[in-house]
Design a protein around this motif. Structure first.
Motif, short mmCIF file in Angstrom:
data_model
loop_
_atom_site.label_atom_id
_atom_site.label_comp_id
_atom_site.label_asym_id
_atom_site.label_seq_id
_atom_site.Cartn_x
_atom_site.Cartn_y
_atom_site.Cartn_z
N GLY A 1 0.79 -1.24 0.00
CA GLY A 1 0.00 0.00 0.00
C GLY A 1 0.81 1.28 0.00
N HIS A 2 2.14 1.19 -0.14
CA HIS A 2 3.01 2.37 -0.14
C HIS A 2 3.37 2.71 -1.59
CE1 HIS A 2 3.30 1.87 4.15
NE2 HIS A 2 3.77 0.64 3.98
N ARG A 3 2.70 3.72 -2.12
CA ARG A 3 2.93 4.13 -3.51
C ARG A 3 3.31 5.60 -3.54
NH1 ARG A 3 -1.88 2.58 -7.14
NH2 ARG A 3 -0.29 2.31 -8.74
N LEU A 4 4.25 5.93 -4.41
CA LEU A 4 4.72 7.30 -4.58
C LEU A 4 4.40 7.74 -6.00
CD1 LEU A 4 6.35 9.60 -3.21
CD2 LEU A 4 8.40 8.57 -4.19
N PHE A 5 3.74 8.90 -6.14
CA PHE A 5 3.40 9.45 -7.45
C PHE A 5 4.29 10.65 -7.70
CE2 PHE A 5 -0.76 7.99 -5.60
CZ PHE A 5 -0.77 6.77 -6.24
N ILE A 6 4.99 10.63 -8.85
CA ILE A 6 5.89 11.73 -9.19
C ILE A 6 5.65 12.16 -10.63
CG2 ILE A 6 7.66 11.09 -7.50
CD1 ILE A 6 9.25 9.75 -9.72
N GLU A 7 5.91 13.43 -10.91
CA GLU A 7 5.81 13.93 -12.28
C GLU A 7 6.95 14.92 -12.52
OE1 GLU A 7 2.44 17.35 -11.55
OE2 GLU A 7 1.76 15.30 -11.95
N THR A 8 7.34 15.03 -13.79
CA THR A 8 8.49 15.87 -14.10
C THR A 8 8.25 17.29 -13.61
OG1 THR A 8 7.58 15.97 -16.35
CG2 THR A 8 9.55 14.64 -16.02
N LEU A 9 9.30 17.84 -12.98
CA LEU A 9 9.27 19.21 -12.47
C LEU A 9 9.36 20.18 -13.63
CD1 LEU A 9 9.29 20.97 -9.91
CD2 LEU A 9 11.78 20.78 -9.91
N ASP A 10 10.31 19.97 -14.50
CA ASP A 10 10.44 20.70 -15.76
C ASP A 10 10.43 19.64 -16.85
OD1 ASP A 10 10.72 23.42 -14.76
OD2 ASP A 10 12.67 22.81 -13.99
N ARG B 1 8.89 15.96 -9.16
CA ARG B 1 8.36 16.42 -7.88
C ARG B 1 7.34 15.40 -7.41
NH1 ARG B 1 3.30 18.29 -7.54
NH2 ARG B 1 2.24 18.78 -9.47
N VAL B 2 7.26 15.22 -6.11
CA VAL B 2 6.27 14.31 -5.55
C VAL B 2 4.91 14.96 -5.70
CG1 VAL B 2 5.45 13.20 -3.43
CG2 VAL B 2 7.91 13.30 -3.93
N SER B 3 3.98 14.26 -6.34
CA SER B 3 2.65 14.82 -6.57
C SER B 3 1.58 14.13 -5.73
CB SER B 3 2.28 14.73 -8.06
OG SER B 3 2.33 13.39 -8.51
N GLY B 4 1.96 13.08 -4.99
CA GLY B 4 1.00 12.39 -4.14
C GLY B 4 1.56 11.06 -3.69
N ARG C 1 1.45 9.19 1.90
CA ARG C 1 0.29 10.09 1.90
C ARG C 1 0.73 11.42 2.50
NH1 ARG C 1 -3.36 11.51 5.53
NH2 ARG C 1 -2.73 9.91 7.00
N GLY C 2 0.50 12.50 1.78
CA GLY C 2 0.86 13.83 2.25
C GLY C 2 2.34 14.16 2.09
N ALA C 3 3.10 13.30 1.43
CA ALA C 3 4.53 13.53 1.25
C ALA C 3 4.79 14.63 0.23
CB ALA C 3 5.22 12.24 0.81
N THR C 4 5.95 15.24 0.35
CA THR C 4 6.44 16.20 -0.63
C THR C 4 7.89 15.84 -0.92
OG1 THR C 4 7.20 17.76 1.05
CG2 THR C 4 4.94 18.04 0.23
N GLY C 5 8.47 16.47 -1.91
CA GLY C 5 9.89 16.24 -2.18
C GLY C 5 10.18 16.16 -3.66
N GLN C 6 11.40 15.70 -3.94
CA GLN C 6 11.85 15.58 -5.33
C GLN C 6 12.64 14.30 -5.51
OE1 GLN C 6 13.86 19.10 -6.73
NE2 GLN C 6 12.17 20.43 -6.12
N VAL C 7 12.66 13.84 -6.76
CA VAL C 7 13.38 12.63 -7.15
C VAL C 7 14.15 12.96 -8.42
CG1 VAL C 7 13.12 10.23 -7.94
CG2 VAL C 7 11.56 11.14 -6.19
#
Length: 154
Positions: free
Chosen positions: A79-88, A108-111, A117-123
């Motif tokens: 149940g631990h999923r990280l959603f990310i999308e390109t920053l630029d 960037r972390v989008s969800g 849940r509620g995470a922020t950050g960058q990859v």
């Protein structure tokens, strides 16, 4: 918020899909070891085979100039999923090896779900793509987790 830093080495494939690529890859638990010494820098990845893997699924949409945008899900299981999308925009260019293209992107972390849940950050993603569609994607993530997640240790 507490900081979770991770490094994963995804291996998989990218298949054409219209003007883009669909990427599916997996990464076992691993340790990235870097040594700085008098004779230079060396590194190696130590994989912990036989344990659970993270699964990456992404859709890359290309522009005419070689740049791309991407929407990605990393499923760490349970149940631990990280959603990310390109920053630029990401880039995919040639390389010194005629059979490989070299790409980079910042996400960037989008969800997320579970601990994300509620995470922020960058990859950051630094990857190579072979002319046969084989993908090697080395990622470094710095993700800020909610305090209650850190207190539980999950």
């Amino acid at each position: 918020m507490g900081l979770l830093t991770y490094s994963l080495a995804f291996r998989g494939e990218a298949t054409p899909d219209g003007d883009g690529l669909v990427v599916r890859a997996s990464a076992p638990s691993c340790t990235l070891e870097t040594r700085v010494a008098k004779d230079g820098v060396s590194s190696r990845q130590l994989f912990d085979e036989g344990v659970e893997e993270a699964i990456l699924e992404a859709l890359l949409a290309f522009r005419n100039d070689g740049s791309f945008t991407a929407s990605t899900t990393i499923d760490f299981g349970h149940g631990h999923r990280l959603f990310i999308e390109t920053l630029d925009e990401g880039r995919l260019d040639g390389s010194a090896d005629e059979n490989l293209r070299h790409g980079t992107a910042v996400f960037r972390v989008s969800g997320g779900t579970g601990q994300f849940r509620g995470a922020t950050g960058q990859v950051t993603s630094n990857f190579v793509l072979s002319d046969t569609g084989e993908l090697t994607d080395n990622q470094l993530g710095m993700v800020f987790l909610r305090p209650e997640v850190l207190a539980r240790g999950s």
